[in-house]
Design an enzyme around this catalytic site. Structure first.
Site, PDB file in Angstrom:
ATOM      1  NE  ARG A  81      -3.696  -2.031   2.602  1.00  0.00           N
ATOM      2  CZ  ARG A  81      -3.482  -3.104   3.401  1.00  0.00           C
ATOM      3  NH1 ARG A  81      -2.472  -3.394   3.930  1.00  0.00           N
ATOM      4  NH2 ARG A  81      -4.616  -4.050   3.529  1.00  0.00           N
ATOM      5  CE  LYS A 105      -6.335  -0.028   4.628  1.00  0.00           C
ATOM      6  NZ  LYS A 105      -7.788  -0.145   3.706  1.00  0.00           N
ATOM      7  CG  HIS A 169      -4.862   1.168  -4.286  1.00  0.00           C
ATOM      8  ND1 HIS A 169      -4.353   0.690  -3.110  1.00  0.00           N
ATOM      9  CD2 HIS A 169      -6.209   0.396  -4.216  1.00  0.00           C
ATOM     10  CE1 HIS A 169      -5.182  -0.267  -2.507  1.00  0.00           C
ATOM     11  NE2 HIS A 169      -6.094  -0.228  -3.084  1.00  0.00           N
ATOM     12  NE  ARG A 172      -3.036  -3.056  -1.604  1.00  0.00           N
ATOM     13  CZ  ARG A 172      -2.791  -4.078  -0.651  1.00  0.00           C
ATOM     14  NH1 ARG A 172      -1.385  -4.477  -0.562  1.00  0.00           N
ATOM     15  NH2 ARG A 172      -3.593  -4.508   0.134  1.00  0.00           N
ATOM     16  CG  HIS A 195      -6.892  -8.133   1.003  1.00  0.00           C
ATOM     17  ND1 HIS A 195      -7.214  -8.409  -0.151  1.00  0.00           N
ATOM     18  CD2 HIS A 195      -6.607  -6.896   1.087  1.00  0.00           C
ATOM     19  CE1 HIS A 195      -6.886  -7.344  -1.185  1.00  0.00           C
ATOM     20  NE2 HIS A 195      -6.570  -6.462  -0.322  1.00  0.00           N
ATOM     21  CE1 TYR A 204      -6.960  -6.988  -7.284  1.00  0.00           C
ATOM     22  CE2 TYR A 204      -7.008  -7.747  -5.153  1.00  0.00           C
ATOM     23  CZ  TYR A 204      -6.766  -6.741  -5.864  1.00  0.00           C
ATOM     24  OH  TYR A 204      -6.466  -5.482  -5.116  1.00  0.00           O
TER      25      TYR A 204
END
Length: 225
Positions: A81, A105, A169, A172, A195, A204
């Protein structure tokens, strides 16, 4: 029932006296969608063109050109990220260590792969980078996300790619989509991207629909009939 009807008449009479609509207009309002938009990506040949332009520029050995190559290598090669990339400490990439320890995150840690070419690009940058605690210093702290965004768009322009199509992004997303197209397992991809929910990674599979069709045609028992 009579009491309820009387109460409703009083309520709608109040609405009328206040100049408010007595009917419910909400059904005509647009409803929020529950579907995730498909991520924007670049084709592999576009990524190759972008790298070719950045590598040619880095051949000058100018410090900022070396920095930009290191940034792109880590964005696309490790799927970081933007915030994770710009906040990397100076010693994040160590010789012979094929991964980065990323704090993402929710303050969760994960391992992100680093290729040999990314390690070499970072090493060339570190050799000429200003001293400090950050791998990519900028101003009084590390490089900002806004500046990274500007750099990536400028580098896309060098490769003849419309700058508005490219962002940190997007690179990514390209990392994830191209890995999946190459046969990567969805659970492995989830771990690499950091994630928390596999549902976030599953987006995806919609992007790489051509590979999924090919997989079904090759592996499904009825596809041979």
């Amino acid at each position: 029932m009579a009491r309820r009807a009387a109460a409703l008449r009083r309520f709608y009479g109040f609405l009328h006296d206040e100049g408010l609509r007595a009917d419910d207009p909400s059904p005509a309002l647009p409803r929020p969608t529950l579907e995730r938009p498909l991520p924007k990506i670049l084709d592999p040949h576009e990524v190759e063109a972008m790298f070719a332009a950045v590598e040619e520029r880095a051949a000058s050995k100018r410090p900022l050109a070396l920095r930009d190559l290191a940034l792109i290598e880590l964005l696309y090669g490790s799927g970081l990220r933007a915030t994770e990339l710009v906040s990397l400490p100076r010693r994040a990439v160590r010789p012979g260590q094929p991964f980065l320890m990323i704090r993402g995150k929710g303050d969760k840690e994960r391992l992100a792969p680093i290729s040999g070419r990314a390690e070499a690009a970072v090493g060339a940058w570190v050799a000429v980078a200003p001293a400090g605690p950050w791998l990519f210093p900028g101003g009084k702290a590390h490089l900002s996300r806004v500046r990274l965004y500007q750099i990536v768009r400028a580098l896309a322009g060098l490769a003849g790619i419309a700058p508005e199509r490219v962002s940190p992004h997007v690179l990514r997303h390209a990392f994830a989509t191209h890995l999946l197209a190459g046969g990567a397992d969805l659970r492995v991809l989830q771990s690499l991207l950091g994630h928390a929910d596999i549902a976030t990674t599953q987006i995806y599979t919609h992007v790489d629909s051509a590979r999924l069709v090919e997989l079904v045609n090759a592996r499904h028992p009825l596809a041979r009939h």
